[in-house]
Scaffold this active site. Sequence first.
Site, mmCIF file in Angstrom:
data_model
loop_
_atom_site.group_PDB
_atom_site.id
_atom_site.type_symbol
_atom_site.label_atom_id
_atom_site.label_comp_id
_atom_site.label_asym_id
_atom_site.label_seq_id
_atom_site.Cartn_x
_atom_site.Cartn_y
_atom_site.Cartn_z
ATOM 1 N N SER A 61 -11.424 0.018 2.862
ATOM 2 C CA SER A 61 -10.627 -0.259 4.059
ATOM 3 C C SER A 61 -10.034 1.042 4.601
ATOM 4 O O SER A 61 -9.243 1.694 3.918
ATOM 5 C CB SER A 61 -9.507 -1.248 3.722
ATOM 6 N N GLU A 100 -5.524 4.362 5.865
ATOM 7 C CA GLU A 100 -5.182 4.160 4.454
ATOM 8 C C GLU A 100 -5.559 5.380 3.606
ATOM 9 O O GLU A 100 -4.780 5.776 2.744
ATOM 10 C CB GLU A 100 -5.876 2.906 3.922
ATOM 11 N N ARG A 139 0.827 -1.223 0.000
ATOM 12 C CA ARG A 139 0.000 0.000 0.000
ATOM 13 C C ARG A 139 0.858 1.270 0.000
ATOM 14 O O ARG A 139 0.486 2.277 0.597
ATOM 15 C CB ARG A 139 -0.969 0.012 1.185
#
Length: 351
Positions: A239, A343, A160
Amino acid sequence: MQVLHDAPLAPLTTFRLGGPATRLVTAVTDAEVIAAVREADDSGTPLLVIGGGSNLVIGDKGFDGTALRIATRGVELRGTTLELAAGEVWTDAVARTVEAGLAGIECLAGIPGSAGATPIQNVGAYGQEVSSTITEVIAYDRRAGETVTLTNEECAFSYRHSRFKSDPERYVVLRVRFELEDAGGLSAPVKYAEAARALGVGPGDRVPLAAARATVLKLRAGKGMVLDPEDHDTWSAGSFFTNPILTDEQFAAFHARVRARLGDGVEPPAYPAGDGRTKTSAAWLIDKAGFTKGYGTGPARISTKHTLALTNRGRATTEDLLALAREVVTGVREAFGITLVNEPVTVGVSL
């Protein structure tokens, strides 16, 4: 190039949150994107780049500067090579590759947002990451004042993360190139256990591309991870927290906390993450810390379908969302000694 002043930004995000921008520019060509970026940089005006808005948390006061909405279009398939303009809708592009019989990104179906955002976050799900298929990223380098082509290695991809995320003020992605696989209409080897179970195959098996895509879309929809204007569980950024990656020492301490809190027979999720590190599940941590599906009484709550998604139930403010996020972070830290990391990108606010 469309220019609006005091323009609402909330409708441009999947959270549907955030105040207005002083100025909103919508660019439909690479040249317009570059011109808008140069204008902002030359005048010293703060710049916010917006693609699909699926990974943004914008403060209630909005953005004092120029918000640049990238709405470029273009899909080019040459054999197994795919090139996407940054403004292309990602989930539509995935569908195109499946129709063309090309494997490599079929398990990334249903992920909201634009193609240009995928390398920034190194978007991944169900055992696939874009870093596995991206060969080059064409971007405008604000520091050098020129368009550059970065190889996969130069993008410095990790979980990520990427070079673009670590230096967010430098690059504006214009186009992304992928190298896919012609496996005779079959998917890439299925890596993710949940997807394999749903498909009725073992990890490493291949399945028809359309079946892989349809199965992932069904799994995501069941978790509120496919956009639906009528479903407030999808008024989110998907998420909200990344899965923690722990050193051996950190994992041992975490494991001890789990045993103390939940009993000797409970084993937390653990997946090898390379370099002697272990990845665990943020969703599991949130749930076991007491934040179950639907948690909350205000206008921002945890999704009723998945503990990893924080949602706007229709009347929330960004501050409502952040208050919930901070409560979850604090609760998980107190329970298990792990600090969750958000995130989505925050604009004008922070946890």
